[in-house]
Design a protein around this motif. Structure first.
Motif, PDB file in Angstrom:
ATOM      1  N   UNK B  38       0.827  -1.449  -0.449  1.00 12.66           N
ATOM      2  CA  UNK B  38      -0.046  -0.173  -0.038  1.00 12.66           C
ATOM      3  C   UNK B  38       0.775   1.098   0.663  1.00 12.66           C
ATOM      4  N   UNK B  40       3.639   1.413  -0.656  1.00  9.23           N
ATOM      5  CA  UNK B  40       5.076   1.401  -2.539  1.00  9.23           C
ATOM      6  C   UNK B  40       4.118   2.166  -3.935  1.00  9.23           C
ATOM      7  N   UNK B  41       2.540   1.674  -3.132  1.00 10.28           N
ATOM      8  CA  UNK B  41       1.634   2.305  -4.204  1.00 10.28           C
ATOM      9  C   UNK B  41       1.231   4.194  -3.924  1.00 10.28           C
ATOM     10  N   UNK B  42       1.465   4.052  -3.077  1.00  2.30           N
ATOM     11  CA  UNK B  42       1.541   5.772  -2.619  1.00  2.30           C
ATOM     12  C   UNK B  42       2.873   6.402  -2.934  1.00  2.30           C
ATOM     13  N   UNK B  44       4.383   5.155  -6.000  1.00  5.67           N
ATOM     14  CA  UNK B  44       4.486   5.075  -7.126  1.00  5.67           C
ATOM     15  C   UNK B  44       2.969   6.117  -7.838  1.00  5.67           C
ATOM     16  N   UNK B  45       2.653   6.509  -7.166  1.00  4.78           N
ATOM     17  CA  UNK B  45       0.971   6.758  -7.315  1.00  4.78           C
ATOM     18  C   UNK B  45       1.199   8.163  -7.732  1.00  4.78           C
ATOM     19  N   UNK B  46       2.283   9.064  -6.609  1.00  2.91           N
ATOM     20  CA  UNK B  46       2.575  10.530  -6.555  1.00  2.91           C
ATOM     21  C   UNK B  46       3.093  11.249  -6.487  1.00  2.91           C
ATOM     22  N   UNK B  49       7.931  10.676 -12.223  1.00  2.00           N
ATOM     23  CA  UNK B  49       8.783   9.567 -12.904  1.00  2.00           C
ATOM     24  C   UNK B  49      10.005   9.148 -12.383  1.00  2.00           C
ATOM     25  N   UNK B  50      10.801   9.985 -13.053  1.00  3.20           N
ATOM     26  CA  UNK B  50      12.088  10.100 -12.231  1.00  3.20           C
ATOM     27  C   UNK B  50      12.670   9.602 -11.080  1.00  3.20           C
ATOM     28  N   UNK B  52      11.017   7.425  -9.183  1.00  7.14           N
ATOM     29  CA  UNK B  52      10.439   6.298  -8.672  1.00  7.14           C
ATOM     30  C   UNK B  52      11.709   5.437  -8.543  1.00  7.14           C
ATOM     31  N   UNK B  53      11.011   4.241  -7.124  1.00  6.45           N
ATOM     32  CA  UNK B  53      11.918   3.271  -6.419  1.00  6.45           C
ATOM     33  C   UNK B  53      11.725   2.066  -7.915  1.00  6.45           C
ATOM     34  N   UNK B  55      10.828  -1.532  -6.015  1.00  2.91           N
ATOM     35  CA  UNK B  55      10.319  -2.185  -5.352  1.00  2.91           C
ATOM     36  C   UNK B  55      11.085  -3.150  -3.896  1.00  2.91           C
ATOM     37  N   UNK B 239       2.537  13.385   3.150  1.00  2.11           N
ATOM     38  CA  UNK B 239       0.757  12.941   2.229  1.00  2.11           C
ATOM     39  C   UNK B 239       0.096  14.223   1.162  1.00  2.11           C
ATOM     40  N   UNK B 243       1.478  16.605  -3.707  1.00  4.58           N
ATOM     41  CA  UNK B 243       0.464  16.860  -4.630  1.00  4.58           C
ATOM     42  C   UNK B 243       0.291  17.801  -4.960  1.00  4.58           C
ATOM     43  N   UNK B 247      -1.360  17.442  -8.279  1.00  6.35           N
ATOM     44  CA  UNK B 247      -2.776  18.288  -8.822  1.00  6.35           C
ATOM     45  C   UNK B 247      -2.101  19.812  -7.515  1.00  6.35           C
TER      46      UNK B 247
END
Lengths: 267, 341
Positions: B38, B40-42, B44-46, B49-50, B52-53, B55, B239, B243, B247
């Protein structure tokens, strides 16, 4: 081929009816949120719906509500001979699935799984938030059309229904706003005020800004959940691979979730 | 130290950082796997792109990784490490005070390590608070109200057992209570993210500072209302920060609400490392302005340089009794360095 076509028709029927099931916290249809993973219809017209939430930890009380919502909507289709609902990869998945497929009423199952608790208060709270969010869209749209505060707060339901809205959001929210007004008994007849408060009171023209400020606060909170839920639903089953072009996200269950189009694009 | 484009040096305290082990070897069951998945999804989601780690690195990163990401590549001067045990999910705990303290010992001038306790442990929780104070001299604790503990799937800050713990914290001078309102699973009849208990606890423990992480989101409206009435309630921005990238307008709306209701002196920056890294967050934050129309709806509030400096470090320094000028001098004598790789 004829049978395959019929099955596809029936599946589409199910997808359409699932749009009536909202995520109670976000006030968005579960189909728009991409929570529904798969719909299958058997030859004897029994339906199975698989759904996943954005995380393993999503509020189980709402998971219960959505699962029962799916069951109710699918069973309301005249041709359906049975339904099985499966919530996948969730911390209370077993309890939810056992409950929703047992054929027993929601309140009984829910109370059993939560020491006799009832959902009343929390459901009420989220219905009020949904109302705030829908009303804000309509008020802002009327403001943008140049109506004065006094005209807006005095508007009758009939006049609201006759107003032409061009924005996508307003067009989508208008029927939803009218629906919640009617269901709540806040406004049904054309002569009823179109913008009551959730408690049934009226907004004074000079109070409209403050009222909108409060609605905005509700929306900001709901948008946070909405944005996160959409995003997490999108990335939950993906992992990063670092290649020569830098990091990219790869769907590691690609092929496990059958591809599908949104119901509106399949028309 | 963050150096602004026009050369000003900004002291950065990262108020919410973890040194966790979520690796499969430490997972006790499926819940442990789902918990780190979960997070990790936070990530990858937010993240951009450069940033990103992979897993495996995300599940368990090294002492060198955290030091480099925060202080060498990142702009942090200091970081507050939070402890989170989740002993129902992880064999040795998710991020234990012992493991974090061991890591921090390499650069003690840069870390504050907070403890954690579970009030449902009763007498044991009280003993444990004594142990943490005596052994680690903690100044703060991280409370995770959604933690599972046997049959219990969550607790509230105003539970009687919690009050006994806070009384002891007050007595021992453990002043900073970081609260993470995760989704409380049970009772199911409750709103899982409800922040009402903060109101009770903050009123009843005026000597303690209540730092509510992710600023009460997704119950920002309720949280703002509570924080406005209580002088000892603070908002941690973990958190909410990312954004700013995905956003930015929405980030402006959140900041406008917080500045309007709670004020510039009570907001604390936090990267939530390793979910996100501080470098891009601080750079984007320094460059950020709340859009005019959003600001206008909230009395013209804006993120000025002075306000950003408070949020990035000065507010946390006040809560943790850090003399910023003295610390700058101390850190200048120990410039960041990477072990030979």
């Amino acid at each position: 081929m004829h049978v395959a076509n019929l099955m596809a028709e029936l599946e589409m029927d199910v997808w359409d009816c699932l749009a009536a099931v909202p995520d109670p916290e976000l006030d968005e249809p579960i189909t728009d949120m991409n929570f529904v993973e798969r719909v299958t219809v058997s030859e004897d017209q029994r339906v199975r719906v698989d759904f996943r939430l954005p995380t393993y930890w999503c509020s189980p009380n709402f998971a219960f509500l959505m699962a029962f919502g799916i069951r109710t909507e699918v069973l309301a289709l005249p041709w359906v001979r049975g339904v099985e609902v499966r919530l996948r990869d969730h911390c209370l998945g077993e309890e939810v699935n056992e409950g929703v497929n047992s054929g027993r009423p929601f309140h009984e199952i829910f109370a059993e799984n939560c020491g006799g608790a009832v959902l009343g208060e929390v459901s009420e709270k989220f219905l009020a938030k949904a109302f705030d969010r829908r009303q804000e869209v309509m008020l802002l749209a009327l403001e943008a059309q140049g109506l004065a505060a006094a005209e807006i707060v005095a508007m009758r339901l009939g006049a609201l229904k006759r107003t032409r809205f061009t924005g996508e959001t307003e067009q989508r929210q208008l029927p939803r706003y009218l629906d919640i007004l009617a269901r709540r008994g806040l406004a049904r007849d054309d002569a009823d005020p179109a913008f009551p408060t959730w408690e049934g009171g009226r907004i004074a023209p000079e109070q409209l800004r403050a009222h909108l400020g409060r609605l905005r606060s509700t929306r900001i909170s709901m948008e946070f959940s909405g944005a996160l839920c959409r995003g997490l639903a999108e990335t939950r089953y993906k992992e990063v691979q670092i290649g020569p072009e830098g990091p990219t996200l790869v769907d590691f269950i690609a092929g496990r979730v059958p591809p599908r189009d949104a119901p509106e694009t399949r028309r | 130290m963050y150096k602004t484009p026009d050369g000003k040096e900004i002291f950065v305290i990262d108020g919410h950082v973890h040194f966790w082990d979520g690796s499969p070897e430490n997972q006790a069951n499926i819940h442990g796997k789902q918990f780190i998945d979960c997070f990790y999804a936070y990530h990858t989601n937010l993240s951009p792109q450069e940033e990103l780690w992979e897993k495996a690195r995300f599940e368990k990163y090294s002492e060198d990784d955290i030091y480099r990401d925060l202080f060498v590549d990142g702009p942090d001067d200091m970081a507050i490490i939070q402890s989170t045990y989740l002993l129902d999910f992880y064999k040795n705990g998710f991020s234990s005070i012992e493991r974090s303290t061991g890591m921090a010992a390499r650069h003690p001038e840069r870390f504050i390590v907070n403890g954690s306790f579970d009030p449902r442990d009763g007498e044991k929780a009280l003993e444990y608070i004594h142990y943490m104070k005596e052994t680690f001299d903690i100044q703060g604790v991280k409370m995770y109200t959604a933690e599972w503990n046997g049959d219990s799937k969550g607790w509230a800050l105003n539970d009687p057992s919690a009050y006994r713990c806070f009384e002891l914290c007050d007595k021992l001078g453990i002043r900073n209570i970081h609260v993470h309102k995760g989704p409380t699973i049970i009772p199911l009849s409750k709103d899982a993210f409800c922040v009402d208990d903060v109101d009770y606890a903050a009123t009843d423990f005026q000597n303690l500072n209540w730092i509510v992480e992710h600023c009460g989101l997704p119950r920002l409206d309720d949280f703002c209302w509570i924080a406005t009435q209580e002088t000892n309630v603070y908002a941690g921005l973990a958190v909410a920060m990312p954004f700013i990238h995905s956003r930015p307008r929405y980030f402006g709306e959140v900041m406008a609400e917080l500045l309007w209701w709670i004020g510039e002196d009570k907001l604390l920056f936090g990267s939530d490392y390793a979910i996100w890294t501080p470098k891009w967050l601080v750079e984007q934050f320094w460059a950020y302005q709340i859009p005019e129309d959003i600001s206008a709806e909230r009395g013209g509030v804006q993120l000025t340089d002075e306000i950003k400096e408070k949020i990035l470090g000065l507010n946390a320094a006040r809560l943790y009794g850090i003399d910023v000028e003295a610390r700058k001098t101390q850190l200048a004598g120990k410039p960041v360095q990477i072990a030979a790789e």
